[in-house]
Scaffold this motif. Structure first.
Motif, PDB file in Angstrom:
ATOM      1  N   THR A  52       0.704  -1.165  -0.263  1.00 35.53           N
ATOM      2  CA  THR A  52      -0.057   0.040  -0.070  1.00 35.53           C
ATOM      3  C   THR A  52       0.867   1.359   0.073  1.00 35.53           C
ATOM      4  O   THR A  52       0.492   2.210  -0.664  1.00 35.53           O
ATOM      5  CB  THR A  52      -1.098   0.083   1.120  1.00 35.53           C
ATOM      6  OG1 THR A  52      -1.845  -1.048   0.854  1.00 35.53           O
ATOM      7  CG2 THR A  52      -1.834   1.027   1.179  1.00 35.53           C
ATOM      8  N   PRO A  53       1.828   1.170   0.979  1.00 34.01           N
ATOM      9  CA  PRO A  53       2.811   2.563   0.795  1.00 34.01           C
ATOM     10  C   PRO A  53       3.469   2.866  -0.467  1.00 34.01           C
ATOM     11  O   PRO A  53       3.827   4.233  -0.614  1.00 34.01           O
ATOM     12  CB  PRO A  53       3.842   2.291   1.710  1.00 34.01           C
ATOM     13  CG  PRO A  53       3.149   1.208   2.713  1.00 34.01           C
ATOM     14  CD  PRO A  53       2.408   0.352   1.738  1.00 34.01           C
ATOM     15  N   LEU A  54       3.516   1.887  -1.504  1.00 37.44           N
ATOM     16  CA  LEU A  54       3.979   2.243  -2.896  1.00 37.44           C
ATOM     17  C   LEU A  54       2.985   2.830  -3.904  1.00 37.44           C
ATOM     18  O   LEU A  54       3.441   3.389  -4.703  1.00 37.44           O
ATOM     19  CB  LEU A  54       4.503   0.793  -3.545  1.00 37.44           C
ATOM     20  CG  LEU A  54       5.339  -0.012  -2.533  1.00 37.44           C
ATOM     21  CD1 LEU A  54       5.466  -1.258  -3.418  1.00 37.44           C
ATOM     22  CD2 LEU A  54       6.661   0.808  -2.326  1.00 37.44           C
ATOM     23  N   SER A  55       1.765   2.947  -3.305  1.00 37.68           N
ATOM     24  CA  SER A  55       0.926   3.350  -4.332  1.00 37.68           C
ATOM     25  C   SER A  55       0.337   5.030  -3.893  1.00 37.68           C
ATOM     26  O   SER A  55       0.590   5.503  -3.095  1.00 37.68           O
ATOM     27  CB  SER A  55      -0.655   2.611  -4.025  1.00 37.68           C
ATOM     28  OG  SER A  55      -0.507   1.284  -3.960  1.00 37.68           O
ATOM     29  N   GLY A  56       0.115   5.571  -5.317  1.00 37.00           N
ATOM     30  CA  GLY A  56      -0.436   6.892  -5.397  1.00 37.00           C
ATOM     31  C   GLY A  56      -1.914   7.076  -4.655  1.00 37.00           C
ATOM     32  O   GLY A  56      -2.185   8.080  -4.267  1.00 37.00           O
ATOM     33  N   ALA A  57      -2.586   5.707  -4.787  1.00 42.43           N
ATOM     34  CA  ALA A  57      -4.020   6.051  -4.515  1.00 42.43           C
ATOM     35  C   ALA A  57      -4.437   4.224  -4.185  1.00 42.43           C
ATOM     36  O   ALA A  57      -4.059   3.642  -4.751  1.00 42.43           O
ATOM     37  CB  ALA A  57      -4.988   6.528  -5.082  1.00 42.43           C
ATOM     38  N   ILE A  85      -2.345   8.779   2.115  1.00 40.22           N
ATOM     39  CA  ILE A  85      -2.409   8.343   0.556  1.00 40.22           C
ATOM     40  C   ILE A  85      -4.017   8.387   0.315  1.00 40.22           C
ATOM     41  O   ILE A  85      -4.897   7.612   0.938  1.00 40.22           O
ATOM     42  CB  ILE A  85      -1.997   6.811   0.362  1.00 40.22           C
ATOM     43  CG1 ILE A  85      -0.535   6.771   0.377  1.00 40.22           C
ATOM     44  CG2 ILE A  85      -2.434   6.334  -1.098  1.00 40.22           C
ATOM     45  CD1 ILE A  85       0.014   5.410   0.445  1.00 40.22           C
ATOM     46  N   PRO A  86      -4.703   9.098  -0.538  1.00 41.15           N
ATOM     47  CA  PRO A  86      -6.095   8.977  -0.831  1.00 41.15           C
ATOM     48  C   PRO A  86      -6.498   7.615  -1.189  1.00 41.15           C
ATOM     49  O   PRO A  86      -5.943   7.071  -2.037  1.00 41.15           O
ATOM     50  CB  PRO A  86      -6.308  10.123  -2.096  1.00 41.15           C
ATOM     51  CG  PRO A  86      -4.908   9.940  -2.675  1.00 41.15           C
ATOM     52  CD  PRO A  86      -3.724   9.708  -1.878  1.00 41.15           C
ATOM     53  N   TRP A  87      -7.827   7.523  -0.749  1.00 45.19           N
ATOM     54  CA  TRP A  87      -8.440   6.314  -1.316  1.00 45.19           C
ATOM     55  C   TRP A  87      -9.957   6.333  -1.403  1.00 45.19           C
ATOM     56  O   TRP A  87     -10.679   7.560  -1.115  1.00 45.19           O
ATOM     57  CB  TRP A  87      -8.255   5.177  -0.118  1.00 45.19           C
ATOM     58  CG  TRP A  87      -8.956   5.538   1.149  1.00 45.19           C
ATOM     59  CD1 TRP A  87      -8.609   6.160   2.294  1.00 45.19           C
ATOM     60  CD2 TRP A  87     -10.380   4.743   1.646  1.00 45.19           C
ATOM     61  NE1 TRP A  87      -9.619   6.124   3.196  1.00 45.19           N
ATOM     62  CE2 TRP A  87     -10.338   5.242   2.986  1.00 45.19           C
ATOM     63  CE3 TRP A  87     -10.882   3.763   1.034  1.00 45.19           C
ATOM     64  CZ2 TRP A  87     -11.586   4.945   3.740  1.00 45.19           C
ATOM     65  CZ3 TRP A  87     -12.067   3.285   1.800  1.00 45.19           C
ATOM     66  CH2 TRP A  87     -12.409   3.768   3.000  1.00 45.19           C
ATOM     67  N   VAL A  88     -10.642   5.786  -2.395  1.00 40.84           N
ATOM     68  CA  VAL A  88     -11.986   5.701  -3.058  1.00 40.84           C
ATOM     69  C   VAL A  88     -12.684   4.310  -2.660  1.00 40.84           C
ATOM     70  O   VAL A  88     -12.280   3.361  -2.633  1.00 40.84           O
ATOM     71  CB  VAL A  88     -11.930   5.861  -4.409  1.00 40.84           C
ATOM     72  CG1 VAL A  88     -13.381   6.093  -4.994  1.00 40.84           C
ATOM     73  CG2 VAL A  88     -10.879   6.923  -4.995  1.00 40.84           C
ATOM     74  N   LEU A  89     -13.711   4.465  -1.989  1.00 42.09           N
ATOM     75  CA  LEU A  89     -14.789   3.623  -1.549  1.00 42.09           C
ATOM     76  C   LEU A  89     -15.870   3.481  -2.469  1.00 42.09           C
ATOM     77  O   LEU A  89     -16.705   4.474  -3.111  1.00 42.09           O
ATOM     78  CB  LEU A  89     -15.194   3.798  -0.203  1.00 42.09           C
ATOM     79  CG  LEU A  89     -16.373   2.764   0.379  1.00 42.09           C
ATOM     80  CD1 LEU A  89     -15.696   1.430   0.471  1.00 42.09           C
ATOM     81  CD2 LEU A  89     -16.893   3.520   1.762  1.00 42.09           C
ATOM     82  N   ASP A  90     -16.077   2.413  -3.070  1.00 42.36           N
ATOM     83  CA  ASP A  90     -17.249   1.928  -3.796  1.00 42.36           C
ATOM     84  C   ASP A  90     -18.086   0.763  -3.015  1.00 42.36           C
ATOM     85  O   ASP A  90     -17.674  -0.379  -3.042  1.00 42.36           O
ATOM     86  CB  ASP A  90     -16.742   1.233  -5.201  1.00 42.36           C
ATOM     87  CG  ASP A  90     -17.887   1.119  -6.115  1.00 42.36           C
ATOM     88  OD1 ASP A  90     -19.145   1.125  -5.797  1.00 42.36           O
ATOM     89  OD2 ASP A  90     -17.626   0.998  -7.543  1.00 42.36           O
ATOM     90  N   PRO A  91     -19.373   1.320  -2.367  1.00 39.17           N
ATOM     91  CA  PRO A  91     -19.957   0.320  -1.690  1.00 39.17           C
ATOM     92  C   PRO A  91     -20.951  -0.443  -2.362  1.00 39.17           C
ATOM     93  O   PRO A  91     -22.208  -0.363  -2.037  1.00 39.17           O
ATOM     94  CB  PRO A  91     -20.808   1.251  -0.600  1.00 39.17           C
ATOM     95  CG  PRO A  91     -21.000   2.528  -1.569  1.00 39.17           C
ATOM     96  CD  PRO A  91     -19.673   2.576  -2.287  1.00 39.17           C
ATOM     97  N   VAL A  92     -20.632  -1.500  -3.302  1.00 31.87           N
ATOM     98  CA  VAL A  92     -21.566  -1.940  -4.408  1.00 31.87           C
ATOM     99  C   VAL A  92     -22.609  -2.870  -3.728  1.00 31.87           C
ATOM    100  O   VAL A  92     -22.251  -3.703  -2.551  1.00 31.87           O
ATOM    101  CB  VAL A  92     -20.574  -3.061  -5.084  1.00 31.87           C
ATOM    102  CG1 VAL A  92     -21.554  -3.901  -6.261  1.00 31.87           C
ATOM    103  CG2 VAL A  92     -19.513  -2.286  -5.960  1.00 31.87           C
ATOM    104  N   ALA A  93     -23.958  -2.374  -3.661  1.00 31.32           N
ATOM    105  CA  ALA A  93     -24.957  -3.201  -3.298  1.00 31.32           C
ATOM    106  C   ALA A  93     -24.730  -3.526  -1.713  1.00 31.32           C
ATOM    107  O   ALA A  93     -25.158  -4.654  -1.362  1.00 31.32           O
ATOM    108  CB  ALA A  93     -25.013  -4.636  -4.041  1.00 31.32           C
ATOM    109  N   HIS A  94     -24.363  -2.512  -1.043  1.00 28.81           N
ATOM    110  CA  HIS A  94     -24.175  -2.717   0.487  1.00 28.81           C
ATOM    111  C   HIS A  94     -25.108  -2.895   1.201  1.00 28.81           C
ATOM    112  O   HIS A  94     -25.263  -3.740   2.315  1.00 28.81           O
ATOM    113  CB  HIS A  94     -23.423  -1.377   1.004  1.00 28.81           C
ATOM    114  CG  HIS A  94     -24.535  -0.314   0.781  1.00 28.81           C
ATOM    115  ND1 HIS A  94     -25.286  -0.127   1.940  1.00 28.81           N
ATOM    116  CD2 HIS A  94     -24.494   0.720   0.119  1.00 28.81           C
ATOM    117  CE1 HIS A  94     -25.952   1.050   1.941  1.00 28.81           C
ATOM    118  NE2 HIS A  94     -25.544   1.457   0.574  1.00 28.81           N
ATOM    119  N   PHE A  95     -26.622  -2.820   0.716  1.00 28.73           N
ATOM    120  CA  PHE A  95     -27.795  -3.105   1.293  1.00 28.73           C
ATOM    121  C   PHE A  95     -28.321  -4.412   1.323  1.00 28.73           C
ATOM    122  O   PHE A  95     -29.224  -4.673   1.757  1.00 28.73           O
ATOM    123  CB  PHE A  95     -28.655  -2.045   0.902  1.00 28.73           C
ATOM    124  CG  PHE A  95     -28.982  -1.769  -0.676  1.00 28.73           C
ATOM    125  CD1 PHE A  95     -29.450  -2.818  -1.365  1.00 28.73           C
ATOM    126  CD2 PHE A  95     -28.249  -0.822  -1.328  1.00 28.73           C
ATOM    127  CE1 PHE A  95     -29.432  -2.960  -2.631  1.00 28.73           C
ATOM    128  CE2 PHE A  95     -28.335  -0.925  -2.772  1.00 28.73           C
ATOM    129  CZ  PHE A  95     -28.983  -1.885  -3.518  1.00 28.73           C
TER     130      PHE A  95
END
Length: 261
Positions: A52-57, A85-95
C-alpha cells in the motif's frame, strides 16, 4: 482543473492499488491503463502493509466481498490513511446483506477521500429508502443529491453519484456531468472500473477535482465510443480506445453546472 489533472495523470502514470471484485478486475485494469495510469490488483492481506505505501491511491470495491478481502481492505485503508494516501470507496450493493452493510459502514467510517456509488447505494448508505436491485440502481441520481451532500458533510469526503447524469459534491460545491451512452450499463463492471479511474486522478489532485475529472473522462469517452459501436461488445473496445485518445480540452464540455449550495 480537469484539463490539468488529465495531463498530470498521464505524465505521472500513478500506481493505483485496486482492491476490487473478480468481475471487475480485468476491465478496471484496462480502463486505468488506457486512461494513462498504472493499476495493481493486489488483494492478499499479507501484502497490504508492504504494498500500500508504494501506491499513489487505493480503491476499495466490495462487489464480491469475503471476510479475507474485507480484512485486506481494512489494512490497506489503515495504511493509506497513515501515509496520507487518498482512497476511494465503492460500496457495491451494500444493502443486500447484514455482512455487506456493516462492512460498508465500517469502511465509510475510515474516511475515504471519495465515495462513489449509484443513486440507490448512496441513498441507503445515508439511511434513506432506496429501490436498488443488486448492483443496479432503482433510483434517479437527482433523488440522491440530498443524501450525497449529507454524507459528504458527515464524513468529510467527496461523494460522486453516477448515472445517466452524474452528480458530485463535497457538501458545499456541486457539479453535474453529462454525456456517455446507454450502452455503458450493458458492459459489466464498467462502473466499478470508474472507481479505479477516480483513484488514478486522486493520486495527482484534490478529491473534488479528481472525482469530477474521472466522471468527465468517462462521459466523453462513452459518447465517442457510442458513435462507433454496433453494440455492447464493440462498445467496450471503442471505449478503451476513447479513454486513451480523449484530449484534456474535451473534459470541460461534459461538466454542465458547478454551483455553491
Amino acid at each position: 482543473m480537469t484539463q490539468t489533472l488529465l495531463k498530470d495523470m498521464r505524465a505521472k502514470a500513478p500506481l493505483v492499488h485496486c482492491i476490487t471484485n473478480y468481475v471487475a478486475m480485468n476491465i478496471a485494469a484496462n480502463v486505468v491503463l488506457a486512461a494513462g495510469a498504472s493499476p495493481a490488483m493486489v488483494h492478499a492481506p499479507e501484502e497490504m502493509e508492504a504494498f500500500t505505501p508504494l501506491s499513489g491511491a487505493v480503491t476499495v470495491n466490495i462487489g464480491t466481498l469475503s471476510a479475507q478481502w474485507l480484512e485486506s481492505m481494512r489494512v490497506a485503508v489503515r495504511v493509506a490513511n497513515a501515509h496520507g494516501i487518498p482512497w476511494v470507496l465503492d460500496p457495491v450493493a451494500h444493502f443486500i446483506s447484514g455482512f455487506r452493510k456493516q462492512a460498508a459502514q465500517d469502511l465509510l467510517g475510515m474516511r475515504p477521500a471519495i465515495l462513489r456509488g449509484n443513486a440507490s447505494e448512496i441513498m441507503t448508505l445515508a439511511g434513506e429508502a432506496g429501490a436498488g436491485k443488486g448492483a443496479d440502481s432503482g433510483d434517479a441520481v437527482a433523488d440522491a443529491e440530498g443524501a450525497a451532500k449529507a454524507l459528504a458533510r458527515e464524513y468529510g469526503c467527496v461523494v460522486a453519484v453516477t448515472g445517466p447524469e452524474d452528480f458530485v459534491t463535497d457538501g458545499a460545491r456541486m457539479a453535474r456531468v453529462a454525456g456517455g451512452s446507454a450502452l455503458m450499463p450493458q458492459v459489466t463492471a464498467l462502473g466499478c472500473s470508474q472507481t479505479a479511474l477516480m483513484g488514478a486522478y486522486a493520486a495527482v489532485g484534490p478529491a473534488f477535482d479528481a472525482a469530477l475529472s474521472a466522471l468527465a473522462h468517462f462521459k466523453v469517452a462513452g459518447t465517442q465510443a457510442a458513435a462507433r459501436a454496433e453494440g455492447p461488445g464493440s462498445f467496450q473496445v471503442h471505449f478503451l480506445d476513447a479513454l486513451a485518445s480523449v484530449e484534456p480540452s474535451q473534459l470541460e464540455a461534459a461538466i454542465m453546472e458547478v454551483a455553491l449550495s
